[in-house]
Design a protein around this motif. Structure first.
Motif, PDB file in Angstrom:
ATOM      1  N   ARG A 182       0.827  -1.185   0.000  1.00  0.00           N
ATOM      2  CA  ARG A 182       0.000   0.000   0.000  1.00  0.00           C
ATOM      3  C   ARG A 182       0.875   1.254   0.000  1.00  0.00           C
ATOM      4  O   ARG A 182       1.831   1.340   0.758  1.00  0.00           O
ATOM      5  N   VAL A 183       0.536   2.194  -0.856  1.00  0.00           N
ATOM      6  CA  VAL A 183       1.209   3.491  -0.844  1.00  0.00           C
ATOM      7  C   VAL A 183       0.282   4.447  -0.117  1.00  0.00           C
ATOM      8  O   VAL A 183      -0.916   4.485  -0.394  1.00  0.00           O
ATOM      9  N   PHE A 184       0.808   5.203   0.841  1.00  0.00           N
ATOM     10  CA  PHE A 184      -0.018   6.190   1.517  1.00  0.00           C
ATOM     11  C   PHE A 184       0.053   7.488   0.727  1.00  0.00           C
ATOM     12  O   PHE A 184       1.135   8.010   0.484  1.00  0.00           O
ATOM     13  N   GLU A 185      -1.098   7.976   0.295  1.00  0.00           N
ATOM     14  CA  GLU A 185      -1.118   9.155  -0.567  1.00  0.00           C
ATOM     15  C   GLU A 185      -0.860  10.400   0.262  1.00  0.00           C
ATOM     16  O   GLU A 185      -1.780  11.135   0.629  1.00  0.00           O
ATOM     17  N   ASP A 186       0.384  10.599   0.576  1.00  0.00           N
ATOM     18  CA  ASP A 186       0.765  11.712   1.415  1.00  0.00           C
ATOM     19  C   ASP A 186       2.249  11.953   1.232  1.00  0.00           C
ATOM     20  O   ASP A 186       2.976  11.035   0.870  1.00  0.00           O
ATOM     21  N   ASN A 187       2.680  13.170   1.481  1.00  0.00           N
ATOM     22  CA  ASN A 187       4.103  13.471   1.431  1.00  0.00           C
ATOM     23  C   ASN A 187       4.536  14.035   2.767  1.00  0.00           C
ATOM     24  O   ASN A 187       3.769  14.741   3.429  1.00  0.00           O
ATOM     25  N   PHE A 188       5.757  13.697   3.136  1.00  0.00           N
ATOM     26  CA  PHE A 188       6.310  14.223   4.376  1.00  0.00           C
ATOM     27  C   PHE A 188       7.622  14.921   4.089  1.00  0.00           C
ATOM     28  O   PHE A 188       8.484  14.381   3.390  1.00  0.00           O
ATOM     29  N   LEU A 189       7.731  16.113   4.639  1.00  0.00           N
ATOM     30  CA  LEU A 189       8.996  16.823   4.568  1.00  0.00           C
ATOM     31  C   LEU A 189       9.796  16.403   5.799  1.00  0.00           C
ATOM     32  O   LEU A 189       9.318  16.552   6.925  1.00  0.00           O
ATOM     33  N   ILE A 190      10.970  15.832   5.559  1.00  0.00           N
ATOM     34  CA  ILE A 190      11.811  15.396   6.673  1.00  0.00           C
ATOM     35  C   ILE A 190      13.028  16.293   6.693  1.00  0.00           C
ATOM     36  O   ILE A 190      13.757  16.380   5.689  1.00  0.00           O
TER      37      ILE A 190
END
Ligand SMILES: Cc1cc2nc3c(=O)[nH]c(=O)nc-3n(C[C@H](O)[C@H](O)[C@H](O)COP(=O)(O)OP(=O)(O)OC[C@H]3O[C@@H](n4cnc5c(N)ncnc54)[C@H](O)[C@@H]3O)c2cc1C
Lengths: 536, 64
Positions: free
Chosen positions: A204-212
């Motif tokens: 599963r790909v979570f449709e979200d982006n995270f800035l790290i």
């Protein structure tokens, strides 16, 4: 100042293999010098298996990536001779705070259980994690172990054959081939080996982006974990602040799905966001920034004949709960003793199928846990957001709701309950040390139980006499008898329960294989046969 | 233990009136939030996951 992760640590050098007339055969080749490949190679070298590591790069991880290392990972690293480096450098933390909107809804103390050598967690940049493993490899080389780490060596083709693999490598001096009796693919989530062998990677790909981002703070900030749901500086999203050594702080900012990654990554866009979060007056330098989309997926099988996958190449989880590298270390822990027995002809090859079974069970557990955390942190429907917010609102007022708040669950090692290697059990002994479970540490005077177990098969007698050593199925077992003051309240609580004595057979990866309340050599011999795969 | 699907409320009309009163004058969003909190509070009273699963099934009106 050059950053650690910009310095070549194992620069490319011409190897003798490149001058050979025909491809040179090695007992073991590891693709990838990430944390997992390095750990596999160290473990193999400690078992006197000559090993070659190939990596297209020659540096540690770019940026810090993994930062939380769990107790079980540290215990494994102890066995690999690197645990002290991690713990001495790492940051210990216990206090966490949870914010919702502009309010702090509660705080918690991890209150780790007493009587363990290692803490529940430390925070340490992945580049240090890899640096210490490379240093350990240098130390093993100095001891004369055959462990060869080849930087600038990109694997371009893998051909899996019946009893070996053929590997093509590209280097600054041109290509060459080599062969491996056993190939361990630790080439990360995008695993070229997996692709070259045409193997699947579903999930599963979570449709979200995270800035790290990692920032270096110029002033003090508390050593706590702060997690925000829907904060004013990142409306509708989440944020995390966590401390690492050297005054470096990890910041995660959820960005949502429809964004322009390249734009968001630019310092002129990142810095104002961080200022909103940390406060205008806080001074910091940006060390590293990246944007990730998280996924949870795994291979259907980790073992494909003589090619074995470990770490992110085999399974990938979202970082909530810190299960990537931590579970990868447990893969290596599970794999290497089995592989060594098979290489030595002491166990049937089918023993390696139990690596698949046990570690797939663990991967599923990790995927389940990180998917649940991700679903809580990033609700994907109106209704799931309503429930998530209800939990947070209640948590501010009522203790009962706090265990429902899921900003990542502590990564705990899997218990291999259904493993075909498990032998006899006595159910009146404590459940936490049942067959399949990782042996729990206990203090033994100045020493620790797990340290004494090491990586042998151990017959552990508690208030029961066991021989100092024993030999069966061509394997030497170590005996360890605990008596008197060594049978302290921790040992009693974790290994005896209400029984007055017990005997445990412990595997080289420190998982319990079988247990009894009396010692009988025949029991040990039969359980050992089972645990090395004679009954598969 | 299993979910009790027989009459168990001591004073059903009083409870129903309390429930409506709690929602009185709330916006749709606030009502939804209240319901969600209420479900969580009630779930904690039950505690048992098996019973809760049966409650979920009963609420979904599915036959099996
Ligand atoms: C933002 C973020 C936060 C995270 N936080 C945590 C955490 O707190 N705790 C935790 O446990 N995990 C965490 N993780 C996960 C962790 O980083 C990974 O699980 C870990 O790096 C996996 O290690 P690996 O050795 O399997 O793969 P990698 O680290 O990806 O290493 C793969 C290696 O293979 C090499 N390679 C690839 N292709 C080739 C080729 N063709 N030829 C030769 N070499 C090749 C690469 O150069 C690389 O060195 C986090 C990840 C991210 C992105």
């Amino acid at each position: 100042m050059t950053k650690l992760f910009e310095t070549p640590l194992y620069p490319y050098q011409l190897s003798a293999d490149q001058k050979a007339d025909a491809p040179v055969r090695h007992p073991a080749v590891v693709i990838g010098a990430g944390p997992i490949g390095l750990a596999v190679a160290i473990d193999l070298a400690q078992h006197d298996v000559p090993v070659v590591i190939l990596d297209e790069n020659d540096k540690v991880s770019w940026g810090s990536r993994a930062i939380c290392f769990s107790k079980r990972a540290l215990e494994i690293l102890d066995r690999l001779g690197a645990g002290d480096d991690y713990v001495n450098k790492g940051v210990l933390w216990n206090l966490g705070k949870v914010f919702f909107g502009d309010r702090k809804v509660y705080e918690f103390n991890l209150l780790p259980e007493d009587g363990h050598n290692r803490p529940a967690f430390i925070n340490l940049q992945q580049y240090y994690c890899e640096l210490y493993l490379v240093e350990r490899i240098r130390a093993l080389q100095a001891e004369g172990k055959q462990i060869d780490i080849r930087g600038g060596s990109k694997v371009t083709a893998v051909e899996a054959r019946d009893d070996h693999s053929r590997i093509s490598v590209e280097t600054p001096d041109g290509p060459y081939d080599l062969e491996a009796d056993w190939l361990i693919a630790c080439d990360g989530a995008a695993s070229p080996t997996r692709k070259m062998l045409g193997l699947d990677f579903v999930g599963r790909v979570f449709e979200d982006n995270f800035l790290i981002a990692d920032v270096i703070m110029k002033a003090d900030f508390p050593t706590e974990r702060w997690f925000w749901f829907d904060p004013p500086f990142n409306k509708g999203q989440s944020a995390l602040l966590h401390k690492q050594p050297d005054g470096v702080w990890r910041i995660d900012l959820q960005l949502g799905w429809d964004i322009d990654k390249e734009e968001e990554k630019k310092p002129e866009n990142v810095i104002p966001r961080l200022k909103q979060m940390l406060g205008e007056e806080v001074e910091f330098d940006l060390e590293w920034v990246s944007i990730y989309t998280f996924q949870c997926r795994r291979m259907e099988k980790f073992r494909h004949g003589r090619v074995i996958f470990a770490g992110d190449s085999a399974h990938q989880v979202s970082p909530f709960g810190a299960r990537g590298a931590n579970s990868g270390f447990q893969d290596t822990d599970n794999l290497v003793w089995k592989l060594k027995l098979v290489m030595d002809g002491l166990a049937p090859e089918s023993l390696l199928d139990t690596y698949d079974e046990e570690r797939i069970h663990a991967a599923d557990e990790n995927i389940l846990n990180s998917s649940r955390s991700t679903d809580f942190i990033t609700p994907k429907s109106e209704q799931s957001r309503i429930f998530r917010d209800a939990v947070l609102d209640l948590a501010e007022h009522h203790a009962f709701a706090r265990p429902l708040v899921n900003s990542g669950r502590l990564s705990l090692p899997a218990t291999y309950d259904c493993s075909r290697l498990n032998g006899a059990d006595v159910t009146s002994l404590p459940a936490r040390t049942r067959p399949g479970s990782p042996a729990a540490d206990c203090p033994l005077g100045e020493d620790w139980l797990l340290h004494k177990l090491g990586d042998d098969f151990v017959v552990l007698g508690i208030n029961r006499d066991v021989p100092d050593s024993l030999s069966a199925h061509g394997i030497s077992l170590k005996g360890l008898s605990l008596k008197g003051g060594d049978v302290n309240p921790f040992v009693k609580d974790r290994y005896l329960g209400n029984e007055d004595g017990a005997v445990y057979l412990i595997r080289p990866d420190q998982h319990v294989a079988a247990r009894w309340t009396t010692y009988d050599e025949a029991d040990i011999v039969s359980a050992l046969g089972r645990v090395i795969g004679k009954e598969l | 233990m299993s979910a009790n699907l027989k009459p168990n409320l001591a004073r059903p009309d009083d409870f129903y009136a309390d429930l409506l009163a709690a929602h009185e004058g709330l916006s749709k969003a606030d009502s939804d939030a209240l319901n969600a909190r209420l479900i969580l509070v009630l779930a904690n009273q039950i505690g048992d996951n098996e019973v809760l699963r049966e409650c979920l099934k009963a609420a979904s009106l599915s036959s099996e």
